[in-house]
Design an enzyme around this catalytic site. Structure first.
Site, PDB file in Angstrom:
ATOM      1  CE  LYS A 205      -1.971   3.033   1.899  1.00  0.00           C
ATOM      2  NZ  LYS A 205      -1.734   4.443   1.471  1.00  0.00           N
ATOM      3  CD  GLU A 280      12.737   0.564   8.549  1.00  0.00           C
ATOM      4  OE1 GLU A 280      13.292  -0.529   8.459  1.00  0.00           O
ATOM      5  OE2 GLU A 280      12.748   1.424   7.660  1.00  0.00           O
ATOM      6  CB  CYS A 314      13.136   8.600   8.935  1.00  0.00           C
ATOM      7  SG  CYS A 314      14.226   7.493   8.029  1.00  0.00           S
ATOM      8  CD  GLU A 413       9.615  12.758  12.033  1.00  0.00           C
ATOM      9  OE1 GLU A 413       8.439  12.375  12.039  1.00  0.00           O
ATOM     10  OE2 GLU A 413      10.553  12.068  11.588  1.00  0.00           O
TER      11      GLU A 413
END
Ligand code: NAD
Length: 520
Positions: A205, A280, A314, A413
């Site tokens: 997906k 992750e 990331c 973040e």
């Protein structure tokens, strides 16, 4: 720069843009659907039961590139069933044959690297200078795991006095792979190649904001000879298609790359079917610069690790922790470099920073400018999109100074070209500040003292530490995060541990005593 050079560069950029659109035309001429059981399909939408369609935009211009068909529960069900049907045959295919097929996929990626890079750059706004390498790294991911396919099932011999025990690994079954939009092609290959190498079948997906390169990948893989149903893809929204994938009983494991909040949701969604999960997730990674470091190299790495990939990375070093004795000078050099970064059209080969992926993501990143001001930090550069195309989702490279560890800009973040600078006094203070966040993905540290390098590396709470280096990936090494940054590790054999079950077989070596119940 001379006018002649500008002209050449502008001509090259418009040639790149024209080529990218030409490649995309085939994919965007009609709404982008799914790929199930070896064939493209619109899925349930044909039966009048489509999920919410979604729009795919060009981050550089804001123009609509195309539409995506929102996959439904029925589409996920069709893909999961195809993956289930294909599983026994693929799991039984020899490792050597899987190796050959996956190398064929890698060859085909290389052959179409230009197309992949241009489509990726157009679709997600990542500068072409990075995307051309990302396409080739995708091929490398396939080659790396292809070569390990023959040994994926290998185990251990664990003898006891009366038994010979041996372990073997067997593929877990059909798996779901859910990926984000920041470097979609590279990340998809990174998750899907080891799954296929281990003998699992896959339902992918892709992220709805950047789905085109995932379509190229599945087309390439099928054309290269993967049997139908081994690799399937369903487009759609996370809350609908993504959710259905994580809840499907035939899907045995979910490998997910994305936001920490989504990871939590997936853990809940998968709990009913006891899904094995690999996450992750996000990060707020520190780069710690001591005053005894090679400061010129540290400067290059600091700037590269926050502003490359538009800060949508990331493992970006989004917090600069710099020793007080050098803080003023070093920060001034970072700001100077940030101001000089070439921001603009990602299809221009000199561009270093492109637009953010989506207008909604830009709004999120820009909201932190107010958060910084309100918290009392200073915006030393950037903070706006001055001088950049107002139609694109641009943010100028931004550096926050006078920041403190308790501020939101030091803890959350932001996932954009935004760096928060915080000075530290000594080694203990650096470690305390580095670890004082909920995340623990990566840590970077710069020092000329070997003992300190090891001490600090061991004390930092992160899954990956780079010492006197920017992020350089070596595929056999473990990749993943601690704390709120993830669950599990990828890379080398770690990936096989996730996609495979470990089985122990115990065989008696002789007539050891078996307890006799009910015999007297
Ligand atoms: P996201 O979590 O919003 O979306 C990622 C994927 O999850 C998309 O395909 C989305 O459709 C799907 N999704 C959303 N809700 C879902 C649900 N309820 N069930 C199942 N699937 C769902 O993340 P994003 O905004 O696309 O990506 C940015 C994030 O990814 C950042 O936090 C970044 O740090 C993280 N990331 C982490 C790594 C890593 O290796 N740790 C790598 C790249 C990106």
């Amino acid at each position: 720069m001379s006018t002649a050079m500008l002209d050449t560069s502008a001509a090259e950029t418009s040639a790149n843009r024209a080529a990218a659109h030409a490649y995309l035309e085939r994919l965007s001429a009609r709404p982008l659907g799914h790929f199930i059981d070896g064939a493209a399909t619109d899925g349930a939408v044909n039966d009048g039961a489509g999920g919410e369609a979604f729009e795919i935009t060009d981050p550089t211009t804001g123009a609509v590139l195309g539409q995506g068909i929102g996959g439904t529960e029925a589409d996920i069900d069709a893909a999961a069933k195809a993956a289930k049907r294909a599983f026994p045959g693929w799991a039984a295919t020899s490792g050597a044959d899987r190796r050959e097929l996956l190398h064929a996929v890698a060859d085909a990626i290389v052959a179409r690297a230009e197309e992949i890079a241009l489509v990726e750059s157009l679709d997600c706004g990542q500068p072409i200078r990075f995307m051309s390498k990302a396409a080739l790294r995708g091929a490398e991911n396939f080659r790396f795991f292809a070569d390990r396919a023959p040994g994926a099932q290998d185990g251990l011999a664990l003898p006891s006095p009366a038994h010979i025990n041996y372990t073997m690994r067997q593929p877990i079954g059909p798996v779901g792979v859910i990926t984000p939009w920041n470097t979609p092609f590279m990340l998809a290959t990174w998750k899907i190649a080891p799954a296929l190498a281990s003998g699992c079948t896959v339902v992918h997906k892709p992220a709805e904001w950047s789905p085109y390169s995932a379509r190229l990948l599945i087309e390439i893989a099928n054309e290269a000879g993967l049997p139908p149903g081994v690799f399937n893809a369903v487009n759609g929204l996370g809350e609908v298609a993504g959710r259905a994938l994580t809840e499907h009983p035939d899907i045995k494991a979910v490998a997910f790359v994305g936001d920490t909040k989504t990871g939590r949701a997936i853990m809940r969604q998968g709990s009913e079917t006891l899904k094995r999960v690999h996450f992750e997730l996000g990060g707020k990674n520190p780069v710690v610069v001591f005053d005894d470091a090679d400061l010129d190299r540290a400067l290059d790495a600091v700037v590269f690790m926050i502003f490359s990939l538009n800060g949508q990375r990331c493992t970006s070093s989004s917090r600069l922790l710099v020793q007080e004795s050098i803080a003023e000078d070093f920060t001034a050099r970072v700001v100077e470099r940030a101001k000089r970064l070439k921001v603009g059209d990602p299809l221009e080969k000199e561009t270093e920073v492109g637009p953010l992926i989506h207008t909604r993501h830009r709004e999120k990143v820009m909201s932190y400018m107010d958060v910084a001001r309100e918290g009392g930090a200073q915006i030393a550069c950037g903070g706006d999109a001055e001088g950049l195309s107002p139609d694109g989702y641009f943010v100028r490279p931004t550096v926050f100074t006078r920041a403190r560890q308790d501020m939101r800009i030091a803890r959350e973040e932001i996932f954009g070209p935004v760096l928060t600078v915080i000075p530290f006094a000594d080694e203990a203070d650096a470690i305390q500040k580095a670890n004082d966040v909920d995340y623990g993905l990566a840590g970077y540290l710069w020092t000329g003292d070997a003992g300190r390098a090891h001490r600090v590396a061991q004390a930092m709470e992160a899954g990956m530490i780079w010492v006197n280096s920017e992020n350089v990936r070596h595929l056999p090494t473990p990749f993943g995060g601690m704390k709120q940054s993830g669950v599990g590790r990828d890379g080398g054999d770690y990936s096989f541990d996730f996609y495979m079950e470990t089985k122990n077989v115990a065989v008696a070596l002789g007539p050891h005593r078996v307890p006799k119940l009910g015999a007297s």
